[in-house]
Design a protein around this motif. Sequence first.
Motif, PDB file in Angstrom:
ATOM      1  N   ARG B 131       0.691  -1.224  -0.080  1.00  0.00           N
ATOM      2  CA  ARG B 131      -0.079   0.024   0.032  1.00  0.00           C
ATOM      3  C   ARG B 131       0.820   1.279   0.001  1.00  0.00           C
ATOM      4  NH1 ARG B 131      -3.251  -2.822  -1.018  1.00  0.00           N
ATOM      5  NH2 ARG B 131      -5.255  -3.361  -0.352  1.00  0.00           N
ATOM      6  N   CYS B 132       2.130   1.144   0.420  1.00  0.00           N
ATOM      7  CA  CYS B 132       2.905   2.396   0.507  1.00  0.00           C
ATOM      8  C   CYS B 132       4.159   2.184   0.215  1.00  0.00           C
ATOM      9  CB  CYS B 132       2.426   3.067   1.766  1.00  0.00           C
ATOM     10  SG  CYS B 132       3.592   4.360   2.449  1.00  0.00           S
ATOM     11  N   GLN B 133       4.958   3.211  -0.195  1.00  0.00           N
ATOM     12  CA  GLN B 133       6.444   2.849  -0.357  1.00  0.00           C
ATOM     13  C   GLN B 133       7.275   3.976   0.237  1.00  0.00           C
ATOM     14  OE1 GLN B 133       7.470   2.470  -4.413  1.00  0.00           O
ATOM     15  NE2 GLN B 133       6.778   0.229  -4.554  1.00  0.00           N
ATOM     16  N   ALA B 134       6.676   4.509   1.297  1.00  0.00           N
ATOM     17  CA  ALA B 134       7.302   5.644   2.223  1.00  0.00           C
ATOM     18  C   ALA B 134       7.849   6.516   1.563  1.00  0.00           C
ATOM     19  CB  ALA B 134       7.930   4.873   3.072  1.00  0.00           C
ATOM     20  N   CYS B 135       7.131   7.158   0.387  1.00  0.00           N
ATOM     21  CA  CYS B 135       7.847   8.232  -0.363  1.00  0.00           C
ATOM     22  C   CYS B 135       8.256   9.463   0.240  1.00  0.00           C
ATOM     23  CB  CYS B 135       7.130   8.421  -1.749  1.00  0.00           C
ATOM     24  SG  CYS B 135       5.648   9.372  -1.349  1.00  0.00           S
ATOM     25  N   GLY B 136       7.644   9.649   1.542  1.00  0.00           N
ATOM     26  CA  GLY B 136       8.049  10.832   2.510  1.00  0.00           C
ATOM     27  C   GLY B 136       7.460  12.220   2.298  1.00  0.00           C
ATOM     28  N   CYS B 138       3.612  12.594   1.334  1.00  0.00           N
ATOM     29  CA  CYS B 138       2.414  11.666   0.885  1.00  0.00           C
ATOM     30  C   CYS B 138       1.265  12.600  -0.179  1.00  0.00           C
ATOM     31  CB  CYS B 138       1.387  11.292   2.180  1.00  0.00           C
ATOM     32  SG  CYS B 138       0.092   9.900   1.624  1.00  0.00           S
ATOM     33  N   MET B 139       1.093  11.999  -0.803  1.00  0.00           N
ATOM     34  CA  MET B 139       0.184  12.463  -2.160  1.00  0.00           C
ATOM     35  C   MET B 139      -1.330  11.992  -2.285  1.00  0.00           C
ATOM     36  SD  MET B 139       2.160  11.416  -5.364  1.00  0.00           S
ATOM     37  CE  MET B 139       0.802  11.865  -6.635  1.00  0.00           C
ATOM     38  N   LEU B 140      -1.709  11.283  -1.295  1.00  0.00           N
ATOM     39  CA  LEU B 140      -3.025  10.574  -1.195  1.00  0.00           C
ATOM     40  C   LEU B 140      -4.259  11.306  -1.337  1.00  0.00           C
ATOM     41  CD1 LEU B 140      -2.608   7.703   1.279  1.00  0.00           C
ATOM     42  CD2 LEU B 140      -2.776   7.506  -1.111  1.00  0.00           C
ATOM     43  N   CYS B 147      -2.871   5.116  -3.546  1.00  0.00           N
ATOM     44  CA  CYS B 147      -1.270   5.422  -3.888  1.00  0.00           C
ATOM     45  C   CYS B 147      -0.967   4.994  -5.215  1.00  0.00           C
ATOM     46  CB  CYS B 147      -0.536   5.021  -2.744  1.00  0.00           C
ATOM     47  SG  CYS B 147       1.329   5.196  -3.076  1.00  0.00           S
ATOM     48  N   VAL B 149       2.205   5.732  -6.238  1.00  0.00           N
ATOM     49  CA  VAL B 149       3.622   5.349  -6.062  1.00  0.00           C
ATOM     50  C   VAL B 149       3.812   3.899  -5.931  1.00  0.00           C
ATOM     51  CG1 VAL B 149       5.682   5.949  -4.814  1.00  0.00           C
ATOM     52  CG2 VAL B 149       4.025   7.861  -5.199  1.00  0.00           C
TER      53      VAL B 149
HETATM   54  S1  SF4 Z   1       2.298   8.697  -1.602  1.00  0.00           S
HETATM   55 FE1  SF4 Z   1       1.737   8.219   0.379  1.00  0.00          FE
HETATM   56  S2  SF4 Z   1       1.126   6.163   0.431  1.00  0.00           S
HETATM   57 FE2  SF4 Z   1       2.004   6.565  -1.371  1.00  0.00          FE
HETATM   58  S3  SF4 Z   1       4.186   6.122  -1.278  1.00  0.00           S
HETATM   59 FE3  SF4 Z   1       4.068   8.087  -0.569  1.00  0.00          FE
HETATM   60  S4  SF4 Z   1       3.684   8.217   1.676  1.00  0.00           S
HETATM   61 FE4  SF4 Z   1       3.213   6.038   0.956  1.00  0.00          FE
END
Ligand code: SF4
Lengths: 313, 222, 116
Positions: B131-136, B138-140, B147, B149
């Motif tokens: 569900r998440c790649q911890a992109c740092g 969050c654009m949800l 997500c 990403v």
């Molecule tokens: S956008 Fe949010 S849910 Fe997606 S990888 Fe980044 S932090 Fe995680």
Amino acid sequence: MSVKTPSKLEKILSSGNLAVTSECGPPRGSDPKAVTKKAEMIKDYVDAVNITDNQTSVTRMSSLAACIHLKLMGVEPILQMVTRDRNRIAIQSDILGAASFDIFNMLCLSGDHQSFGDCPQGQNVHDLDSMQLLQTVHLMRDEGKFLGGADIKRPPQMFVGAAANPFADPFEIRVPRLAKKIASGAEFIQTQCIYNVDKFEEWMKQVCDRGLHEKVYILAGVTPLKSVGMAKFMKNRVPGMDVPDDIVKRMADTPKEKQPEEGINICVETIERLKSVEGVKGFHIMAIEWEEKVPGIVERAGLYPRPEIGAEN
Amino acid sequence: MIVADKKPVEEIIDYVTDCKNILVLGCNECVTVCEAGGKKEVEVLASTLRMCFLNQGTEVSIDEITLERQCDHEYLEEIRDVADRYDAIISLACGVGVQFMAEKYHSVPIYPGVNTCFLGATEKRGLWTERCQACGNCMLAITGGICPVSRCAKRILNGPCGGSSNGKCEINKDLDCAWQLIIDRLKALDRLEDYEKICSIKDWSTDRAGGPRKVVREDVQS
Amino acid sequence: MRLQYPANVKIIRLPCTGKIDLIHILRAFEKGADGVYVVGCLEGGCHYIGGNLRARKRVEQARKILDLTGIGGERVQMYNLSASDGPLFVQYAIEMNEKILELGPNPIKLKKDAAA
Ligand code: SF4
Ligand code: SF4
């Protein structure tokens, strides 16, 4: 639409002529003749030639190098670039490299997933997506800036395009997605191969209803079928491809040795029909490993001779 | 939670093949929930190793401990007195736990007993998905709570790509196309017009790309 | 009904085979059992709905581990029968007993004894 680049393709389109493009896949090797031979076959019958970028994620000679070979023989290349294999540094660098050879056309794509190709264990990059790539080229061209904000000496002059699939899912966003690509800077569009002309017409109608055809040149994509097997494969195996049953049947009802000819007949008829569709500004003929048939198709479809407009150099 | 999967036992046996005193160390958090590294899995792995060694005629002592967490100093201290008795510790925690163990106990080799896979959820027992790649960053908020990403095979922020077909991703017919999900969700929220907002080029410096990351919160530091 | 089953079968009663955990089966082998078989109700006839199906999965997991450790996956087996079917129970016991006699003792028991 005013002309913004020295691209011959752009000039032909803006002059109101129906444009004709085709494509060549670079070889799985380093022999330049593999590119130049294909280009030689079609060069007098098309305005510009797309060079695919590691299509279906199979490693091939670089698109940029193949484009340079074309350019050197006087054929106008369209540099295809996928966002799968390059980060924003490599993308900008390759754009400058292309510009240094006065390559004036570019097609921005995301690229097939690497799991389809010969390196399924590789990483993918996807630092930008295809719309962000469009934006990047515009920034570099129109503002003369790098993504990092610095000025570019002798900015690239690229006529930029994108792909569109009138048959793709989800259907609600087929037209909004095109609008988004145009808003991102797409100046020409090459569509997915069209077999279902009725459906394509519906899409074009919605495109025109939104006035998008005034903002972008749409080149309708066509691919001649070689056999009923190919028709079935395209219908059943290629995601986002719409091959209606009557086309498959028409191929199936043709004796095997006549099928290639019938495929070309269908292709020519499709072009004839598409010519009268509002918003269609040209054709993109993708004869996959069948480049020798392109001249015949162009001639029979009444698109020969090509207008005499040279690219500036 | 962090989702992990069992490592092939053969691989683990290879790590510890010459050891005489082994500790199999489980973790009570995420890896317990995803049934890869909790108390039960510790028991099964330890038993399997014991049988393997017995069958080879080698005498090996294998102990089992499961800590509350392996990513916390406090809990790792619980084995302070016993750790150096072992010539190998197999940690069934996620990669974080394994490393934290290794940082704390210098003289004993720590081996990973699971493959740490992703940040995900339990869809049903035996099925965990990312569900998440911890992109740092969050654009949800702009993607209807789904997500792109982590869930789009190409991380496309202005999707879908041309490969989306019948709601499924081009790479696999069993995988939902993230962008189909996003569009369905925007529709359900009556926000489909938001689809046409272009997502600008993402700053990936908060992602893995920016190098090892840190969260510093002086307000909560003591 | 007084039916005779092989004397070297040791029966452990459980309310439902779903109670069996993988570790129970493994421990039995670790301690030297030559074979373990699980007798559950007929599939579809579980009082707790899926207990016997879960048991079957665990037996399969145990089988894999026993193969991997070199003890032999054939030593563990799942049977299903109707609760009132005494003769079949005996038949399964005989069948399993014969199979184990054929396979011989649990190899790790032999190694343990040799070491002692
Ligand atoms: S956008 Fe949010 S849910 Fe997606 S990888 Fe980044 S932090 Fe995680
Ligand atoms: S099909 Fe959908 S999920 Fe798969 S790569 Fe394309 S946009 Fe992403």
